[in-house]
Scaffold this motif. Sequence first.
Motif, PDB file in Angstrom:
ATOM      1  N   THR A  99      39.736  56.951  36.856  1.00 13.41           N
ATOM      2  CA  THR A  99      40.653  56.858  38.090  1.00 13.41           C
ATOM      3  C   THR A  99      39.228  57.992  38.013  1.00 13.41           C
ATOM      4  N   LEU A 100      39.277  57.640  39.778  1.00  7.54           N
ATOM      5  CA  LEU A 100      38.445  57.959  40.463  1.00  7.54           C
ATOM      6  C   LEU A 100      39.024  59.295  41.776  1.00  7.54           C
ATOM      7  N   ASP A 101      39.188  60.300  41.624  1.00  3.96           N
ATOM      8  CA  ASP A 101      39.046  61.379  42.293  1.00  3.96           C
ATOM      9  C   ASP A 101      38.750  62.929  42.872  1.00  3.96           C
ATOM     10  N   PRO A 102      37.700  62.499  44.215  1.00  2.00           N
ATOM     11  CA  PRO A 102      37.113  63.582  44.416  1.00  2.00           C
ATOM     12  C   PRO A 102      38.388  65.116  44.653  1.00  2.00           C
ATOM     13  N   GLY A 103      39.286  64.817  44.882  1.00  2.00           N
ATOM     14  CA  GLY A 103      40.411  66.189  45.508  1.00  2.00           C
ATOM     15  C   GLY A 103      41.496  64.739  47.071  1.00  2.00           C
ATOM     16  N   ARG A 104      42.213  65.596  47.037  1.00  2.00           N
ATOM     17  CA  ARG A 104      42.568  65.192  48.081  1.00  2.00           C
ATOM     18  C   ARG A 104      42.463  65.102  49.963  1.00  2.00           C
ATOM     19  N   ASP A 105      42.018  66.755  49.702  1.00  2.00           N
ATOM     20  CA  ASP A 105      41.245  66.967  50.863  1.00  2.00           C
ATOM     21  C   ASP A 105      39.996  66.402  50.845  1.00  2.00           C
ATOM     22  N   VAL A 106      38.912  66.060  49.591  1.00  2.00           N
ATOM     23  CA  VAL A 106      37.498  65.400  50.801  1.00  2.00           C
ATOM     24  C   VAL A 106      38.142  64.198  50.958  1.00  2.00           C
ATOM     25  N   VAL A 107      38.600  63.405  50.216  1.00  2.00           N
ATOM     26  CA  VAL A 107      39.411  61.851  49.999  1.00  2.00           C
ATOM     27  C   VAL A 107      39.979  61.718  52.263  1.00  2.00           C
ATOM     28  N   LEU A 108      40.840  62.689  51.932  1.00  2.00           N
ATOM     29  CA  LEU A 108      41.729  62.421  53.852  1.00  2.00           C
ATOM     30  C   LEU A 108      39.882  62.857  54.240  1.00  2.00           C
ATOM     31  N   GLU A 109      39.192  63.515  54.286  1.00  2.00           N
ATOM     32  CA  GLU A 109      37.937  64.130  55.565  1.00  2.00           C
ATOM     33  C   GLU A 109      37.487  62.298  55.028  1.00  2.00           C
ATOM     34  N   ARG A 110      37.032  62.074  54.228  1.00  2.00           N
ATOM     35  CA  ARG A 110      36.545  61.033  54.750  1.00  2.00           C
ATOM     36  C   ARG A 110      37.458  59.806  55.028  1.00  2.00           C
ATOM     37  N   CYS A 111      38.246  59.683  54.596  1.00  2.00           N
ATOM     38  CA  CYS A 111      39.503  58.644  55.215  1.00  2.00           C
ATOM     39  C   CYS A 111      39.078  59.075  56.960  1.00  2.00           C
ATOM     40  N   ARG A 112      39.196  59.202  57.740  1.00  2.00           N
ATOM     41  CA  ARG A 112      38.885  60.115  58.968  1.00  2.00           C
ATOM     42  C   ARG A 112      37.993  60.073  60.076  1.00  2.00           C
ATOM     43  N   THR A 113      36.874  60.118  58.225  1.00  2.00           N
ATOM     44  CA  THR A 113      35.357  60.128  59.671  1.00  2.00           C
ATOM     45  C   THR A 113      34.733  58.335  59.303  1.00  2.00           C
ATOM     46  N   MET A 114      35.160  57.506  57.988  1.00  2.00           N
ATOM     47  CA  MET A 114      34.632  56.782  58.228  1.00  2.00           C
ATOM     48  C   MET A 114      35.769  55.601  57.627  1.00  2.00           C
ATOM     49  N   ARG A 115      36.913  55.754  58.165  1.00  2.00           N
ATOM     50  CA  ARG A 115      37.414  54.984  57.519  1.00  2.00           C
ATOM     51  C   ARG A 115      38.426  54.344  58.646  1.00  2.00           C
ATOM     52  N   THR A 116      39.641  53.569  58.111  1.00  2.00           N
ATOM     53  CA  THR A 116      41.028  53.877  59.759  1.00  2.00           C
ATOM     54  C   THR A 116      42.113  54.189  59.557  1.00  2.00           C
ATOM     55  N   ARG A 117      42.614  54.952  60.300  1.00  2.00           N
ATOM     56  CA  ARG A 117      44.511  55.429  60.336  1.00  2.00           C
ATOM     57  C   ARG A 117      45.154  55.498  58.793  1.00  2.00           C
ATOM     58  N   GLU A 118      44.936  53.490  58.114  1.00  2.00           N
ATOM     59  CA  GLU A 118      45.816  52.501  57.166  1.00  2.00           C
ATOM     60  C   GLU A 118      45.208  53.313  56.317  1.00  2.00           C
ATOM     61  N   ALA A 119      43.644  53.920  55.829  1.00  2.00           N
ATOM     62  CA  ALA A 119      43.313  54.396  54.601  1.00  2.00           C
ATOM     63  C   ALA A 119      43.342  55.011  54.275  1.00  2.00           C
ATOM     64  N   ALA A 120      43.906  56.410  55.654  1.00  7.15           N
ATOM     65  CA  ALA A 120      44.430  57.639  54.739  1.00  7.15           C
ATOM     66  C   ALA A 120      45.841  57.797  54.919  1.00  7.15           C
ATOM     67  N   ARG A 121      46.302  56.228  55.452  1.00  2.45           N
ATOM     68  CA  ARG A 121      48.272  56.251  55.208  1.00  2.45           C
ATOM     69  C   ARG A 121      48.428  55.430  53.396  1.00  2.45           C
ATOM     70  N   ALA A 122      47.357  55.284  52.972  1.00  2.00           N
ATOM     71  CA  ALA A 122      47.499  54.026  51.296  1.00  2.00           C
ATOM     72  C   ALA A 122      46.644  55.605  50.652  1.00  2.00           C
ATOM     73  N   ALA A 123      45.835  56.073  51.346  1.00  3.50           N
ATOM     74  CA  ALA A 123      45.575  57.258  49.779  1.00  3.50           C
ATOM     75  C   ALA A 123      46.477  58.581  50.506  1.00  3.50           C
ATOM     76  N   GLU A 124      47.118  58.581  51.019  1.00  6.43           N
ATOM     77  CA  GLU A 124      48.583  59.244  50.986  1.00  6.43           C
ATOM     78  C   GLU A 124      49.887  58.618  50.296  1.00  6.43           C
ATOM     79  N   ARG A 125      50.087  57.693  49.930  1.00  2.44           N
ATOM     80  CA  ARG A 125      50.388  57.167  49.015  1.00  2.44           C
ATOM     81  C   ARG A 125      49.616  56.957  47.177  1.00  2.44           C
ATOM     82  N   TRP A 126      48.552  56.866  47.356  1.00  5.41           N
ATOM     83  CA  TRP A 126      48.173  57.079  46.017  1.00  5.41           C
ATOM     84  C   TRP A 126      48.580  58.253  45.687  1.00  5.41           C
ATOM     85  N   TYR A 127      48.238  59.276  46.398  1.00  6.13           N
ATOM     86  CA  TYR A 127      48.534  60.950  46.201  1.00  6.13           C
ATOM     87  C   TYR A 127      50.071  61.097  45.412  1.00  6.13           C
ATOM     88  N   ALA A 128      50.931  60.501  46.495  1.00  9.84           N
ATOM     89  CA  ALA A 128      52.035  60.682  46.132  1.00  9.84           C
ATOM     90  C   ALA A 128      53.274  59.509  45.023  1.00  9.84           C
TER      91      ALA A 128
END
Length: 149
Positions: A99-128
Amino acid sequence: MLYVVTGPPAAGKTSWVNEHAQPRDIVIDYDTIAQALAGPGAPTHDHRHTLHLIARSARRAALDEALRHVDRADVYLIHTQPSERSLARYRKHGARIVTLDPGRDVVLERCRTMRTREAARAAERWYADIESPTRETLHPAAAKASRAW
């Protein structure tokens, strides 16, 4: 050996596999499969519905066949958020769960700059899900930046 690499979107799963897999190993990555099936210049992480269905079927077929060969080849499976049922299946094949997890803040920033809004929603679901008291704790890998984003 079967390696199941989990973690939220943009955690560095593909980078981890690229660092560990050898040229003759089997790598099953939904995004790579979808990209291979898409036309030239298609987005790497924004797959339309029809492509998603076809790539998901291809991934399932590849995984089913690969599981028949884990005693003869190393198989790296990227699975963002496997269900308990999937984890049980993988463990029956002797899987090592990474399991890789660089941290919620890092992941959400990467999603914001390099991925889609759906990726950010999927990240939030993963953390939940991992914060759920009923979720089994997986075997985490050391959290580190996977690459220069």
